[in-house]
Design an enzyme around this catalytic site. Structure first.
Site, PDB file in Angstrom:
ATOM      1  N   ASP A  59      15.242 -27.174 -22.842  1.00 13.63           N
ATOM      2  CA  ASP A  59      15.466 -26.184 -21.778  1.00 13.63           C
ATOM      3  C   ASP A  59      14.529 -26.454 -20.608  1.00 13.63           C
ATOM      4  O   ASP A  59      13.318 -26.605 -20.790  1.00 13.63           O
ATOM      5  CB  ASP A  59      15.224 -24.772 -22.348  1.00 13.63           C
ATOM      6  CG  ASP A  59      15.753 -23.688 -21.425  1.00 13.63           C
ATOM      7  OD1 ASP A  59      15.399 -23.686 -20.223  1.00 13.63           O
ATOM      8  OD2 ASP A  59      16.526 -22.845 -21.907  1.00 13.63           O
ATOM      9  N   ILE A  60      15.094 -26.451 -19.421  1.00 14.84           N
ATOM     10  CA  ILE A  60      14.360 -26.793 -18.209  1.00 14.84           C
ATOM     11  C   ILE A  60      13.259 -25.764 -17.886  1.00 14.84           C
ATOM     12  O   ILE A  60      12.355 -26.043 -17.094  1.00 14.84           O
ATOM     13  CB  ILE A  60      15.359 -26.922 -17.035  1.00 14.84           C
ATOM     14  CG1 ILE A  60      14.801 -27.753 -15.895  1.00 14.84           C
ATOM     15  CG2 ILE A  60      15.826 -25.588 -16.524  1.00 14.84           C
ATOM     16  CD1 ILE A  60      14.706 -29.177 -16.204  1.00 14.84           C
ATOM     17  N   ASN A  85      19.691 -30.104 -10.602  1.00 20.11           N
ATOM     18  CA  ASN A  85      21.102 -29.725 -10.701  1.00 20.11           C
ATOM     19  C   ASN A  85      21.340 -28.636 -11.749  1.00 20.11           C
ATOM     20  O   ASN A  85      22.206 -27.775 -11.561  1.00 20.11           O
ATOM     21  CB  ASN A  85      21.910 -30.991 -11.035  1.00 20.11           C
ATOM     22  CG  ASN A  85      23.302 -30.684 -11.540  1.00 20.11           C
ATOM     23  OD1 ASN A  85      24.183 -30.338 -10.763  1.00 20.11           O
ATOM     24  ND2 ASN A  85      23.509 -30.794 -12.845  1.00 20.11           N
ATOM     25  N   TYR A 150      23.275 -14.495  -8.674  1.00 24.44           N
ATOM     26  CA  TYR A 150      23.281 -15.970  -8.664  1.00 24.44           C
ATOM     27  C   TYR A 150      23.039 -16.473  -7.242  1.00 24.44           C
ATOM     28  O   TYR A 150      22.215 -17.369  -7.014  1.00 24.44           O
ATOM     29  CB  TYR A 150      24.633 -16.448  -9.197  1.00 24.44           C
ATOM     30  CG  TYR A 150      24.955 -17.914  -8.979  1.00 24.44           C
ATOM     31  CD1 TYR A 150      24.444 -18.892  -9.828  1.00 24.44           C
ATOM     32  CD2 TYR A 150      25.813 -18.317  -7.952  1.00 24.44           C
ATOM     33  CE1 TYR A 150      24.767 -20.244  -9.635  1.00 24.44           C
ATOM     34  CE2 TYR A 150      26.142 -19.649  -7.758  1.00 24.44           C
ATOM     35  CZ  TYR A 150      25.617 -20.605  -8.602  1.00 24.44           C
ATOM     36  OH  TYR A 150      25.945 -21.932  -8.410  1.00 24.44           O
ATOM     37  N   GLY A 151      23.732 -15.868  -6.269  1.00 25.70           N
ATOM     38  CA  GLY A 151      23.578 -16.284  -4.869  1.00 25.70           C
ATOM     39  C   GLY A 151      22.151 -16.097  -4.386  1.00 25.70           C
ATOM     40  O   GLY A 151      21.631 -16.924  -3.623  1.00 25.70           O
ATOM     41  N   ALA A 152      21.498 -15.025  -4.857  1.00 21.00           N
ATOM     42  CA  ALA A 152      20.106 -14.780  -4.443  1.00 21.00           C
ATOM     43  C   ALA A 152      19.189 -15.897  -4.938  1.00 21.00           C
ATOM     44  O   ALA A 152      18.267 -16.328  -4.229  1.00 21.00           O
ATOM     45  CB  ALA A 152      19.629 -13.426  -4.961  1.00 21.00           C
ATOM     46  N   LYS A 154      20.079 -18.996  -5.479  1.00 22.58           N
ATOM     47  CA  LYS A 154      20.364 -20.211  -4.700  1.00 22.58           C
ATOM     48  C   LYS A 154      19.823 -20.071  -3.271  1.00 22.58           C
ATOM     49  O   LYS A 154      19.381 -21.062  -2.670  1.00 22.58           O
ATOM     50  CB  LYS A 154      21.869 -20.500  -4.694  1.00 22.58           C
ATOM     51  CG  LYS A 154      22.425 -20.924  -6.054  1.00 22.58           C
ATOM     52  CD  LYS A 154      21.845 -22.249  -6.532  1.00 22.58           C
ATOM     53  CE  LYS A 154      22.619 -22.828  -7.706  1.00 22.58           C
ATOM     54  NZ  LYS A 154      22.068 -24.094  -8.198  1.00 22.58           N
TER      55      LYS A 154
HETATM   56  N1  LIG Z   1      31.113 -25.745 -10.494  1.00 27.68           N
HETATM   57  C1  LIG Z   1      31.128 -25.194  -9.297  1.00 27.68           C
HETATM   58  O1  LIG Z   1      32.189 -24.765  -8.777  1.00 27.68           O
HETATM   59  C2  LIG Z   1      29.863 -25.132  -8.482  1.00 27.68           C
HETATM   60  C3  LIG Z   1      29.942 -24.664  -7.169  1.00 27.68           C
HETATM   61  C4  LIG Z   1      28.771 -24.619  -6.402  1.00 27.68           C
HETATM   62  C5  LIG Z   1      27.568 -25.036  -6.959  1.00 27.68           C
HETATM   63  N2  LIG Z   1      27.517 -25.485  -8.253  1.00 27.68           N
HETATM   64  C6  LIG Z   1      26.218 -25.935  -8.781  1.00 27.68           C
HETATM   65  O2  LIG Z   1      26.375 -27.249  -9.308  1.00 27.68           O
HETATM   66  C7  LIG Z   1      25.391 -27.481 -10.337  1.00 27.68           C
HETATM   67  C8  LIG Z   1      26.058 -28.048 -11.587  1.00 27.68           C
HETATM   68  O3  LIG Z   1      26.974 -27.082 -12.070  1.00 27.68           O
HETATM   69  P1  LIG Z   1      28.213 -27.485 -12.985  1.00 27.68           P
HETATM   70  O4  LIG Z   1      29.358 -26.725 -12.460  1.00 27.68           O
HETATM   71  O5  LIG Z   1      28.282 -28.967 -13.137  1.00 27.68           O
HETATM   72  O6  LIG Z   1      27.768 -26.805 -14.375  1.00 27.68           O
HETATM   73  P2  LIG Z   1      27.981 -27.222 -15.898  1.00 27.68           P
HETATM   74  O7  LIG Z   1      29.183 -28.085 -16.082  1.00 27.68           O
HETATM   75  O8  LIG Z   1      27.894 -25.957 -16.660  1.00 27.68           O
HETATM   76  O9  LIG Z   1      26.714 -28.158 -16.201  1.00 27.68           O
HETATM   77  C9  LIG Z   1      25.426 -27.611 -16.180  1.00 27.68           C
HETATM   78  C10 LIG Z   1      24.441 -28.665 -16.685  1.00 27.68           C
HETATM   79  O10 LIG Z   1      23.128 -28.106 -16.665  1.00 27.68           O
HETATM   80  C11 LIG Z   1      22.582 -28.081 -17.995  1.00 27.68           C
HETATM   81  N3  LIG Z   1      21.763 -26.879 -18.123  1.00 27.68           N
HETATM   82  C12 LIG Z   1      22.146 -25.604 -17.890  1.00 27.68           C
HETATM   83  N4  LIG Z   1      21.129 -24.764 -18.129  1.00 27.68           N
HETATM   84  C13 LIG Z   1      20.070 -25.533 -18.508  1.00 27.68           C
HETATM   85  C14 LIG Z   1      18.748 -25.245 -18.893  1.00 27.68           C
HETATM   86  N5  LIG Z   1      18.273 -23.991 -18.949  1.00 27.68           N
HETATM   87  N6  LIG Z   1      17.934 -26.269 -19.223  1.00 27.68           N
HETATM   88  C15 LIG Z   1      18.384 -27.553 -19.174  1.00 27.68           C
HETATM   89  N7  LIG Z   1      19.633 -27.884 -18.817  1.00 27.68           N
HETATM   90  C16 LIG Z   1      20.471 -26.882 -18.500  1.00 27.68           C
HETATM   91  C17 LIG Z   1      23.808 -28.123 -18.910  1.00 27.68           C
HETATM   92  O11 LIG Z   1      23.540 -28.627 -20.195  1.00 27.68           O
HETATM   93  P3  LIG Z   1      23.202 -27.622 -21.459  1.00 27.68           P
HETATM   94  O12 LIG Z   1      24.124 -26.442 -21.356  1.00 27.68           O
HETATM   95  O13 LIG Z   1      23.432 -28.478 -22.677  1.00 27.68           O
HETATM   96  O14 LIG Z   1      21.774 -27.266 -21.255  1.00 27.68           O
HETATM   97  C18 LIG Z   1      24.709 -29.075 -18.120  1.00 27.68           C
HETATM   98  O15 LIG Z   1      24.286 -30.412 -18.312  1.00 27.68           O
HETATM   99  C19 LIG Z   1      24.676 -26.137 -10.539  1.00 27.68           C
HETATM  100  O16 LIG Z   1      23.468 -26.124  -9.817  1.00 27.68           O
HETATM  101  C20 LIG Z   1      25.653 -25.129  -9.926  1.00 27.68           C
HETATM  102  O17 LIG Z   1      24.985 -23.965  -9.502  1.00 27.68           O
HETATM  103  C21 LIG Z   1      28.631 -25.551  -9.029  1.00 27.68           C
END
Ligand SMILES: NC(=O)c1ccc[n+]([C@@H]2O[C@H](COP(=O)([O-])OP(=O)(O)OC[C@H]3O[C@@H](n4cnc5c(N)ncnc54)[C@H](OP(=O)(O)O)[C@@H]3O)[C@@H](O)[C@H]2O)c1
Length: 239
Positions: A59-60, A85, A150-152, A154
């Site tokens: 966990d990060i 990320n 969540y927006g807050a 970011k």
């Molecule tokens: N998808 C969208 O539409 C969207 C839009 C705007 C911005 N974003 C941003 O894009 C980024 C990636 O999102 P995504 O959509 O690719 O999400 P995702 O598919 O759910 O992937 C999230 C990644 O982060 C890891 N992670 C989550 N919580 C963690 C923690 N506490 N410690 C360590 N690793 C953790 C997850 O692995 P584990 O669960 O195994 O830890 C996974 O590898 C995020 O910053 C998100 O806010 C996404």
């Protein structure tokens, strides 16, 4: 010189796409994520590019995990790119019903961890004119009903990133923000439970942006905010 990148949340979704772009460009990639099996699968995927891959599970928000991520970079010889990320979505719903103590989980994941990783990484990044990439969202700037907490987080990340970009300039380290746009990932599905999100593009849609970004001189883009799916973008024009 061996180029080295660290991508948090590199086990799936956007993080895996960024890690793939970096591996294909010859970077040694350190990837993080909590699920060790998913991380191992991602490492196998990435190693097809011939670059070394170092998975660090955990966990990060755990200080020992953050130290392990940075130690991995140090043992490899340094760090060129840090991509913050990994992120938590938290509950989506009206703010009047928000269980405020949940900020106690959201802020450490979305804001605290990127900042601590930056603090730990700067000595390594400084030796290589390195780049910090913090992943944001349009929810940081637009008032979407239900997306306030969540927006807050970011929005806080955006301010910290712009401030870091100025504070780190004289150390030769650059920081940028990237809003990847809507993508069909696990996090996005969690935001819309039970809904069909098949009209959203897969995160691979952002690959041209990442290739463009990693071609740039970090000092020339310092402090900027990019929208990876922006139409008519520079990175979509023929060379
Ligand atoms: N998808 C969208 O539409 C969207 C839009 C705007 C911005 N974003 C941003 O894009 C980024 C990636 O999102 P995504 O959509 O690719 O999400 P995702 O598919 O759910 O992937 C999230 C990644 O982060 C890891 N992670 C989550 N919580 C963690 C923690 N506490 N410690 C360590 N690793 C953790 C997850 O692995 P584990 O669960 O195994 O830890 C996974 O590898 C995020 O910053 C998100 O806010 C996404």
């Amino acid at each position: 010189m061996n180029r080295i990148a660290l991508v948090t949340g590199g086990s799936r979704g956007l993080g895996l796409v960024i890690a793939r772009v970096l591996a294909a460009r010859g970077y040694t990639v350190i990837i993080g994520g909590r699920d060790p099996d998913a991380l191992a699968g991602a490492a196998r995927d990435l190693s097809r590019h011939g670059s070394a891959v170092v998975p660090v599970a955990g966990d990060i928000t755990d200080p020992a995990v953050r130290t392990s991520l940075i130690d991995a970079a140090r043992q490899l010889g340094g760090l060129d790119v840090l991509v913050n990320n990994a992120s938590a979505l938290g509950p989506i719903g009206p703010m009047l019903g928000f269980d405020v103590p949940q900020f106690g989980r959201l802020f450490p994941v979305n804001v605290g961890a990127p900042l601590v990783l930056t603090q730990l990484a700067v000595p390594l990044l400084a030796g290589r004119r390195g780049l910090i990439v913090n992943i944001t969202s349009d929810a940081a700037v637009a008032a979407y009903p239900g997306w306030g907490p969540y927006g807050a987080t970011k929005a806080a990340l955006e301010l910290l990133t712009r401030t870091l970009a100025t504070e780190l300039a004289d150390r030769g380290v650059s920081a940028v923000l990237v809003d990847p746009g809507d993508m069909r990932t696990r996090m996005h599905q969690e935001a819309f439970p039970g809904e069909d999100i098949s009209d959203r593009p897969l995160p691979e849609v952002t690959a041209p942006f990442w290739n463009w970004l990693f071609d740039q001189d970090p000092g020339a883009i310092r402090g900027q905010r990019f929208a990876a799916q922006q139409e008519d973008a520079r990175w979509l024009q023929p060379a």
